[in-house]
Motif scaffolding. Structure first.
Motif, mmCIF file in Angstrom:
data_model
loop_
_atom_site.group_PDB
_atom_site.id
_atom_site.type_symbol
_atom_site.label_atom_id
_atom_site.label_comp_id
_atom_site.label_asym_id
_atom_site.label_seq_id
_atom_site.Cartn_x
_atom_site.Cartn_y
_atom_site.Cartn_z
ATOM 1 N N ALA A 59 10.832 33.766 58.806
ATOM 2 C CA ALA A 59 9.437 34.312 59.192
ATOM 3 C C ALA A 59 9.445 35.594 58.229
ATOM 4 O O ALA A 59 10.409 36.290 58.254
ATOM 5 N N LEU A 60 8.189 35.922 57.872
ATOM 6 C CA LEU A 60 8.144 36.951 56.984
ATOM 7 C C LEU A 60 7.108 37.703 57.477
ATOM 8 O O LEU A 60 5.901 37.031 57.624
ATOM 9 N N GLY A 61 7.098 38.918 57.662
ATOM 10 C CA GLY A 61 5.991 40.003 58.299
ATOM 11 C C GLY A 61 5.900 40.934 56.857
ATOM 12 O O GLY A 61 6.637 41.494 56.599
ATOM 13 N N GLN A 62 4.662 40.856 56.384
ATOM 14 C CA GLN A 62 4.301 41.757 55.441
ATOM 15 C C GLN A 62 3.135 42.903 55.785
ATOM 16 O O GLN A 62 2.472 42.836 56.662
ATOM 17 N N TYR A 63 3.321 44.125 55.035
ATOM 18 C CA TYR A 63 2.555 45.258 55.217
ATOM 19 C C TYR A 63 2.340 45.746 56.714
ATOM 20 O O TYR A 63 1.524 46.104 57.243
ATOM 21 N N ILE A 64 3.565 45.819 57.384
ATOM 22 C CA ILE A 64 3.827 46.281 58.791
ATOM 23 C C ILE A 64 3.649 47.611 58.558
ATOM 24 O O ILE A 64 4.441 48.232 57.984
ATOM 25 N N PRO A 65 2.908 48.349 59.289
ATOM 26 C CA PRO A 65 2.685 49.885 59.053
ATOM 27 C C PRO A 65 3.621 50.781 59.826
ATOM 28 O O PRO A 65 3.598 51.244 60.882
ATOM 29 N N MET A 66 4.922 50.760 58.995
ATOM 30 C CA MET A 66 5.973 51.709 59.510
ATOM 31 C C MET A 66 7.011 51.682 58.523
ATOM 32 O O MET A 66 6.813 51.122 57.297
ATOM 33 N N SER A 67 7.836 52.941 58.501
ATOM 34 C CA SER A 67 8.738 53.153 57.645
ATOM 35 C C SER A 67 9.692 52.152 57.438
ATOM 36 O O SER A 67 10.137 51.662 58.626
ATOM 37 N N ALA A 68 10.462 51.751 56.254
ATOM 38 C CA ALA A 68 11.537 50.900 56.278
ATOM 39 C C ALA A 68 12.618 51.391 56.721
ATOM 40 O O ALA A 68 13.533 50.476 57.156
ATOM 41 N N HIS A 69 12.648 52.499 56.754
ATOM 42 C CA HIS A 69 14.067 53.376 57.383
ATOM 43 C C HIS A 69 14.217 52.943 58.707
ATOM 44 O O HIS A 69 15.317 52.754 59.249
ATOM 45 N N LYS A 70 12.996 53.194 59.453
ATOM 46 C CA LYS A 70 12.855 53.046 60.875
ATOM 47 C C LYS A 70 12.926 51.644 61.331
ATOM 48 O O LYS A 70 13.800 51.487 62.433
ATOM 49 N N ALA A 71 12.594 50.766 60.534
ATOM 50 C CA ALA A 71 12.812 49.160 60.717
ATOM 51 C C ALA A 71 14.267 48.791 60.597
ATOM 52 O O ALA A 71 14.663 47.963 61.408
#
Length: 162
Positions: free
Chosen positions: A14-26
């Motif tokens: 499953a792919l989630g794109q353009y999630i409004p969050m920093s990649a470091h926090k995810a």
């Protein structure tokens, strides 16, 4: 150039794109769930206090739904084989400042990919093909190794030196 993924029979993603969050926090949350079973992952994501847990929880749930609906896998046998977070494009916003000036704000986005693998499917596949490829006379014998736990405090080791 268009990249095409090889379609594997035992993997669902499953792919989630353009999630409004920093990649470091995810990535902080993704590192905790990589390699765990599906049910254990859902429990961890429900109990973690981070904001990134909710979109990741939805993606894991969506990947499991893809696995059960599209491939017919059982959710008890699913394991997160690959989980990665990539940086997306930064959304640019203008904030008003003093004397009629504007200040550029970059809001980061990220793309999250969750790949689930069915362990039971892999074990059946491996057992089927490995049995037909076995050759007589090439049996490896396992050596019996005696594993002992050494007490470093009382055995005259590292801490007894003065």
């Amino acid at each position: 150039m268009i990249k095409r993924r090889k379609k594997k029979l035992d993997e669902v993603y499953a792919l989630g794109q353009y999630i409004p969050m920093s990649a470091h926090k995810a990535r902080r949350v993704i590192d905790q769930i990589r390699g765990r079973s599906y049910e254990e992952t859902l429990m961890i994501l429900e109990l973690m206090p981070y904001r990134a847990c909710y979109p990741i929880f939805k993606l894991v749930y969506s990947a499991a739904a893809n696995a059960s609906h599209n491939m017919g896998f059982n959710e008890d046998n699913l394991v997160i084989s690959k989980a990665e977070v990539n940086e997306g494009t930064a959304a640019k916003r203008l904030k008003p400042r003093a004397r009629g000036r504007s200040y550029l704000i970059k809001r980061p986005t990220c793309h999250i990919t969750i790949v689930l693998k069915d362990i039971f499917f892999y074990e059946e596949y491996e057992a089927f093909f490995m049995d037909s490829k076995k050759k007589p006379g090439l049996i490896k014998k396992n050596k019996n190794t005696n594993l002992t736990c050494h007490d470093t405090y009382n055995s005259g080791g590292l801490w007894d030196k003065k």
